[in-house]
Design a protein around this motif. Sequence first.
Motif, mmCIF file in Angstrom:
data_model
loop_
_atom_site.group_PDB
_atom_site.id
_atom_site.type_symbol
_atom_site.label_atom_id
_atom_site.label_comp_id
_atom_site.label_asym_id
_atom_site.label_seq_id
_atom_site.Cartn_x
_atom_site.Cartn_y
_atom_site.Cartn_z
ATOM 1 N N PRO A 14 58.016 29.027 27.665
ATOM 2 C CA PRO A 14 56.767 28.273 27.448
ATOM 3 C C PRO A 14 56.662 27.092 28.406
ATOM 4 N N SER A 15 55.445 26.844 28.849
ATOM 5 C CA SER A 15 55.048 25.781 29.772
ATOM 6 C C SER A 15 55.318 26.151 31.236
ATOM 7 N N GLN A 16 56.062 27.216 31.472
ATOM 8 C CA GLN A 16 56.313 27.626 32.846
ATOM 9 C C GLN A 16 55.184 28.511 33.368
ATOM 10 N N SER A 17 55.342 28.975 34.594
ATOM 11 C CA SER A 17 54.340 29.837 35.205
ATOM 12 C C SER A 17 54.791 31.285 35.195
ATOM 13 N N LEU A 18 53.843 32.158 34.964
ATOM 14 C CA LEU A 18 54.055 33.603 34.992
ATOM 15 C C LEU A 18 53.558 34.099 36.340
ATOM 16 N N SER A 19 54.415 34.810 37.057
ATOM 17 C CA SER A 19 54.031 35.333 38.373
ATOM 18 C C SER A 19 54.328 36.822 38.437
ATOM 19 N N LEU A 20 53.300 37.588 38.745
ATOM 20 C CA LEU A 20 53.426 39.035 38.845
ATOM 21 C C LEU A 20 52.889 39.520 40.187
ATOM 22 N N THR A 21 53.457 40.622 40.643
ATOM 23 C CA THR A 21 53.040 41.252 41.887
ATOM 24 C C THR A 21 52.531 42.649 41.592
ATOM 25 N N CYS A 22 51.457 43.028 42.246
ATOM 26 C CA CYS A 22 50.967 44.400 42.195
ATOM 27 C C CYS A 22 51.061 44.988 43.601
ATOM 28 N N THR A 23 51.859 46.009 43.747
ATOM 29 C CA THR A 23 52.013 46.680 45.028
ATOM 30 C C THR A 23 51.170 47.947 45.020
ATOM 31 N N VAL A 24 50.304 48.060 46.019
ATOM 32 C CA VAL A 24 49.371 49.179 46.096
ATOM 33 C C VAL A 24 49.790 50.117 47.221
ATOM 34 N N THR A 25 49.839 51.396 46.949
ATOM 35 C CA THR A 25 50.087 52.405 47.976
ATOM 36 C C THR A 25 48.966 53.428 47.947
ATOM 37 N N TYR A 60 37.362 34.878 37.929
ATOM 38 C CA TYR A 60 38.320 34.702 36.846
ATOM 39 C C TYR A 60 37.615 34.644 35.502
ATOM 40 N N ASN A 61 38.339 35.024 34.465
ATOM 41 C CA ASN A 61 37.830 34.884 33.122
ATOM 42 C C ASN A 61 37.844 33.403 32.754
ATOM 43 N N PRO A 62 36.697 32.875 32.363
ATOM 44 C CA PRO A 62 36.651 31.451 32.016
ATOM 45 C C PRO A 62 37.598 31.074 30.879
ATOM 46 N N SER A 63 37.978 32.050 30.055
ATOM 47 C CA SER A 63 38.889 31.750 28.943
ATOM 48 C C SER A 63 40.252 31.284 29.432
ATOM 49 N N LEU A 64 40.542 31.615 30.689
ATOM 50 C CA LEU A 64 41.832 31.221 31.260
ATOM 51 C C LEU A 64 41.728 29.912 32.014
ATOM 52 N N LYS A 65 40.515 29.379 32.056
ATOM 53 C CA LYS A 65 40.216 28.073 32.636
ATOM 54 C C LYS A 65 40.857 27.918 33.997
ATOM 55 N N SER A 66 41.592 26.889 34.210
ATOM 56 C CA SER A 66 42.171 26.635 35.528
ATOM 57 C C SER A 66 43.628 27.094 35.609
ATOM 58 N N ARG A 67 44.067 27.880 34.619
ATOM 59 C CA ARG A 67 45.478 28.309 34.607
ATOM 60 C C ARG A 67 45.771 29.467 35.530
ATOM 61 N N THR A 87 51.991 29.972 27.118
ATOM 62 C CA THR A 87 52.433 29.791 25.736
ATOM 63 C C THR A 87 52.775 31.165 25.171
ATOM 64 N N THR A 88 53.222 31.186 23.944
ATOM 65 C CA THR A 88 53.543 32.464 23.314
ATOM 66 C C THR A 88 52.320 33.367 23.220
ATOM 67 N N GLU A 89 51.138 32.763 23.255
ATOM 68 C CA GLU A 89 49.892 33.542 23.203
ATOM 69 C C GLU A 89 49.674 34.396 24.445
ATOM 70 N N ASP A 90 50.434 34.120 25.496
ATOM 71 C CA ASP A 90 50.322 34.898 26.733
ATOM 72 C C ASP A 90 51.261 36.106 26.750
ATOM 73 N N THR A 91 52.004 36.310 25.678
ATOM 74 C CA THR A 91 52.844 37.502 25.568
ATOM 75 C C THR A 91 51.955 38.740 25.532
ATOM 76 N N ALA A 92 52.182 39.652 26.451
ATOM 77 C CA ALA A 92 51.301 40.814 26.581
ATOM 78 C C ALA A 92 51.899 41.802 27.579
ATOM 79 N N THR A 93 51.292 42.965 27.651
ATOM 80 C CA THR A 93 51.534 43.884 28.762
ATOM 81 C C THR A 93 50.467 43.616 29.813
ATOM 82 N N TYR A 94 50.901 43.402 31.042
ATOM 83 C CA TYR A 94 50.001 43.058 32.132
ATOM 84 C C TYR A 94 49.822 44.267 33.046
ATOM 85 N N TYR A 95 48.555 44.577 33.300
ATOM 86 C CA TYR A 95 48.208 45.690 34.174
ATOM 87 C C TYR A 95 47.464 45.192 35.407
#
Lengths: 113, 107
Positions: A14-25, A60-67, A87-95
Motif C-alpha cells: 500500500p501507498s507504493q506504485s504499481l507498474s506493469l508492462t504489456c509486450t505486443v507481438t 484515462y478514467n477520471p475515477s483514477l484521477k491523477s494516479r 490501496t487494497t482496493e487496487d487488488t485486481a487482475t490487470y489486462y
Amino acid sequence: DVQLQESGPGLVKPSQSLSLTCTVTGYSITSDYAWNWIRQFPGNKLEWMGYISYSGSTSYNPSLKSRISITRDTSKNQFFLQLNSVTTEDTATYYCARRLDYWGQGTSVTVSS
Amino acid sequence: DIQMTQSSSYLSVSLGGRVTITCKASDHINNWLAWYQQKPGNAPRLLISGATSLETGVPSRFSGSGSGKDYTLSITSLQTEDVATYYCQQYWSTPYTFGGGTKLEIK
C-alpha cells in the motif's frame, strides 16, 4: 498473430506504485488502434482504466484521477501502466488489450503489506 | 459516465435452448456496443462489436441486436461450451464502461 502479454510484480505494498508492462507481438503499436489497460476486481467487475493511442495520445478514467499514467516504448513495442498510491482496493487482475479484440491473459496484482 | 445494466446476473437454460441476455445503457450509445464471453481463468473474448457484427470465428448461433440504449445478445442451440459469463461494454464515450455480467448455466 497478434499477442499481448502482461508482466510485472504480483504483490505491491500500500501507498507504493504499481507498474506493469504489456509486450505486443504481431502488430506495431504505432500502426493503429488504442492500446488499453483494463482491470477486473475480485467479484468480477470490469473497469476500463485508460489507453494510449497509436499516435501516443492518452485517455484515462477520471475515477483514477491523477494516479494513472500510460506510456510506451515504441522501439520495444511495449506499453506501460503506472498506478500510484495504491490501496487494497487496487487488488485486481490487470489486462492489456488492443482496442476491443485482442487481450493479454491478465496478471494478478495484490496490494498488501 | 454511461452506466451499463445487465438485468440478469444469472440465467439457467437447457442444452439446445435459446437465451437472450439484455444490456441497457443510461444514455444513447449509437450501437457502440460490444459483447464479451469470459470463462474462468481466461480473459474476456470479444464476440460482437458494433452491436451486431460477429467477430471472425464466433459461431453463428451468437447474434446481437438493439439500438439506442437497449441491446441484446442471443444464443441459439445452447452448447455446453457456452457456459460462461457474458459482459456488455459501451465504447461510445470515455470512460468506457462494462455491464456487471450475466452468468449462463446449463439447466
